[in-house]
Design a protein around this motif. Structure first.
Motif, PDB file in Angstrom:
ATOM      1  N   PHE A  90     -47.424 -52.138  57.181  1.00 22.12           N
ATOM      2  CA  PHE A  90     -47.662 -50.696  57.198  1.00 22.12           C
ATOM      3  C   PHE A  90     -48.851 -50.367  58.095  1.00 22.12           C
ATOM      4  CE2 PHE A  90     -46.022 -50.528  52.528  1.00 22.12           C
ATOM      5  CZ  PHE A  90     -44.709 -50.619  52.978  1.00 22.12           C
ATOM      6  N   ALA A  91     -49.921 -51.150  57.971  1.00 15.06           N
ATOM      7  CA  ALA A  91     -51.125 -50.891  58.759  1.00 15.06           C
ATOM      8  C   ALA A  91     -50.858 -51.058  60.252  1.00 15.06           C
ATOM      9  CB  ALA A  91     -52.248 -51.825  58.318  1.00 15.06           C
ATOM     10  N   ALA A  92     -50.047 -52.048  60.604  1.00 11.39           N
ATOM     11  CA  ALA A  92     -49.745 -52.284  62.022  1.00 11.39           C
ATOM     12  C   ALA A  92     -49.044 -51.088  62.643  1.00 11.39           C
ATOM     13  CB  ALA A  92     -48.886 -53.536  62.168  1.00 11.39           C
ATOM     14  N   ILE A  93     -48.067 -50.545  61.929  1.00  9.75           N
ATOM     15  CA  ILE A  93     -47.345 -49.385  62.462  1.00  9.75           C
ATOM     16  C   ILE A  93     -48.263 -48.169  62.542  1.00  9.75           C
ATOM     17  CG2 ILE A  93     -45.379 -47.851  62.120  1.00  9.75           C
ATOM     18  CD1 ILE A  93     -44.712 -50.746  62.981  1.00  9.75           C
ATOM     19  N   GLU A  94     -49.110 -47.979  61.544  1.00 11.11           N
ATOM     20  CA  GLU A  94     -50.070 -46.873  61.567  1.00 11.11           C
ATOM     21  C   GLU A  94     -50.974 -46.960  62.795  1.00 11.11           C
ATOM     22  OE1 GLU A  94     -52.096 -47.237  57.871  1.00 11.11           O
ATOM     23  OE2 GLU A  94     -50.690 -45.955  56.773  1.00 11.11           O
ATOM     24  N   GLN A  95     -51.293 -48.191  63.214  1.00  9.31           N
ATOM     25  CA  GLN A  95     -52.187 -48.404  64.345  1.00  9.31           C
ATOM     26  C   GLN A  95     -51.444 -48.510  65.676  1.00  9.31           C
ATOM     27  OE1 GLN A  95     -54.257 -51.941  63.098  1.00  9.31           O
ATOM     28  NE2 GLN A  95     -54.992 -50.967  61.224  1.00  9.31           N
ATOM     29  N   GLY A  96     -50.141 -48.310  65.646  1.00 10.13           N
ATOM     30  CA  GLY A  96     -49.357 -48.344  66.877  1.00 10.13           C
ATOM     31  C   GLY A  96     -49.069 -49.729  67.403  1.00 10.13           C
ATOM     32  N   VAL A  97     -49.193 -50.759  66.569  1.00 11.91           N
ATOM     33  CA  VAL A  97     -48.908 -52.136  66.992  1.00 11.91           C
ATOM     34  C   VAL A  97     -47.394 -52.371  66.883  1.00 11.91           C
ATOM     35  CG1 VAL A  97     -49.317 -54.579  66.547  1.00 11.91           C
ATOM     36  CG2 VAL A  97     -51.164 -52.908  66.204  1.00 11.91           C
ATOM     37  N   PRO A  98     -46.740 -52.808  67.964  1.00 12.10           N
ATOM     38  CA  PRO A  98     -45.279 -52.996  67.943  1.00 12.10           C
ATOM     39  C   PRO A  98     -44.852 -54.286  67.249  1.00 12.10           C
ATOM     40  CG  PRO A  98     -46.122 -53.589  70.093  1.00 12.10           C
ATOM     41  CD  PRO A  98     -47.301 -53.058  69.307  1.00 12.10           C
ATOM     42  N   LEU A  99     -45.162 -54.376  65.989  1.00 10.09           N
ATOM     43  CA  LEU A  99     -44.888 -55.552  65.163  1.00 10.09           C
ATOM     44  C   LEU A  99     -43.808 -55.179  64.163  1.00 10.09           C
ATOM     45  CD1 LEU A  99     -47.592 -57.757  63.478  1.00 10.09           C
ATOM     46  CD2 LEU A  99     -45.845 -56.676  62.068  1.00 10.09           C
ATOM     47  N   ILE A 100     -42.908 -56.109  63.858  1.00 12.72           N
ATOM     48  CA  ILE A 100     -41.814 -55.793  62.947  1.00 12.72           C
ATOM     49  C   ILE A 100     -41.487 -57.005  62.079  1.00 12.72           C
ATOM     50  CG2 ILE A 100     -39.983 -56.439  64.589  1.00 12.72           C
ATOM     51  CD1 ILE A 100     -38.487 -53.871  63.520  1.00 12.72           C
ATOM     52  N   THR A 101     -41.156 -56.733  60.823  1.00  8.01           N
ATOM     53  CA  THR A 101     -40.782 -57.792  59.884  1.00  8.01           C
ATOM     54  C   THR A 101     -39.287 -58.031  59.969  1.00  8.01           C
ATOM     55  OG1 THR A 101     -42.601 -57.210  58.391  1.00  8.01           O
ATOM     56  CG2 THR A 101     -40.766 -58.453  57.445  1.00  8.01           C
ATOM     57  N   VAL A 102     -38.887 -59.294  60.152  1.00  9.97           N
ATOM     58  CA  VAL A 102     -37.467 -59.608  60.351  1.00  9.97           C
ATOM     59  C   VAL A 102     -36.854 -60.365  59.180  1.00  9.97           C
ATOM     60  CG1 VAL A 102     -37.618 -59.543  62.865  1.00  9.97           C
ATOM     61  CG2 VAL A 102     -38.074 -61.698  61.655  1.00  9.97           C
TER      62      VAL A 102
END
Length: 331
Positions: A90-102
């Motif tokens: 959640f924090a990564a997306i809030e910070q605009g980091v293009p990270l995704i859980t697969v």
């Protein structure tokens, strides 16, 4: 080594054996702590050739107190990372980091609250005890415990990762990791503690997730699919078949890991359904659902742990999981 062609992987044609003319695709997977049985399925998939069978040469990069493997992934130094739970996603997306859980290997978070035998019969009974909780626990799951169940800040005492205060006082409860602190308590305290899994009380995050960058999915989807499915097979084999090959690699990477501690951890993961429970029983290890992700997010917003307004669908993808892959390996 040369990068393997996406077409060859998609056809399942590339296994690194003499005469194929192909090399394995080298990928790296960073864990969030030192090698342990809670990482067993990944080590199993390396040891028994599961990753190799679909064309990957996987290197596991152990984490530790001075290692930030997530940062290495974001810098392009490693390909996959083992996330702890959904809060960091959640924090990564809030910070605009293009990270995704697969993938989500653990359907339940293995965090527990431990008590002396007979000190509490139910989760609600824990409110009558003083709770030893770490600072990170206080900032996360304990905020949820206060919001949803009425635990108080006053009853919390700081946890310094020393079980001595808990061992000396039956009026205390202590946070722990299902396969770690209970093991220590049994051996140092001479009794089996009562363990209350916070997941069973409603802390509904997935744990031991597989994260990658969105660019990896767009540019190398076959590699992501191979790694996720290989990991799933590794976990079925580790939990239900012969884990000795994976355990040998774990002990090689972490000589402090003993056979009895490994056996204890595997037993607890199976007993409490950490990996194989809920949706995973029907759709396979690693499964995620939008409903569960949103449920956890809503609870964290209500507890003031994360801000509202996040599109949780951006934090994960179900493209590679929930298809029943590997379930035939379960006895």
């Amino acid at each position: 080594m040369n990068r393997i062609s996406a077409t060859a992987i998609a056809l399942g044609a590339v296994i690194a054996t003499p005469g194929t003319g192909y090399a394995l695709e080298a990928v790296s997977f960073g864990t969030n702590w030192v090698a342990q049985p809670e990482h067993g399925g990944f080590y199993q998939a390396v040891a028994d050739g599961t990753y190799e069978a679909c064309g990957l040469d996987v290197t596991i990069v152990p984490g530790g107190p001075q290692v930030n493997n997530r940062a290495l992934m974001m810098a392009g130094k490693i390909d996959f990372y083992m996330g702890g739970d959904l809060l960091r996603s959640f924090a990564a997306i809030e910070q605009g980091v293009p990270l995704i859980t697969v993938a989500a290997i653990f359907q339940k978070h293995p965090q527990v609250i431990l008590t002396h035998p007979g000190a509490a019969e139910t989760w609600e009974d824990l409110k009558d005890l003083r709770l030893i909780i770490s600072e990170s626990g206080f900032q996360t799951f304990y905020q949820w415990m206060m919001n949803d169940y009425g635990f108080t800040e006053e009853q919390r005492e700081p946890y310094t990762f020393n079980p001595a205060p808990f061992l000396a006082d039956e009026g205390m409860a202590m946070q722990g990791y299902l396969s770690s602190e209970p093991y220590v308590i049994e051996r140092e305290g001479g009794f089996v503690p009562q363990a209350f899994l916070i997941a069973d009380a409603g802390f509904s995050t997935y744990a031991t997730t597989v994260e990658t960058m969105t660019q990896t999915i767009s540019e190398r989807p076959e590699v992501v699919e191979c790694f996720v499915e290989g990991s799933i097979e590794g976990w079925y084999n580790y939990l239900y078949n012969d884990p000795s090959a994976g355990n040998a690699l774990i002990k090689e990477a972490n000589p402090e890991m003993s056979d009895d501690k490994i056996a204890f951890a595997i037993e607890k993961m199976n007993e409490y359904g950490i990996v194989d429970s809920g949706e995973a029983l029907e759709r396979g290890i690693g499964v995620m659902t939008a409903e569960k992700v949103q449920d956890f997010y809503d609870k964290m917003v209500a507890a003031g742990i994360v801000e509202g307004g996040l599109d949780t669908s951006k934090t994960f993808t179900t493209e590679f999981v929930g298809k029943g892959h590997g379930m035939d390996l379960k006895p």
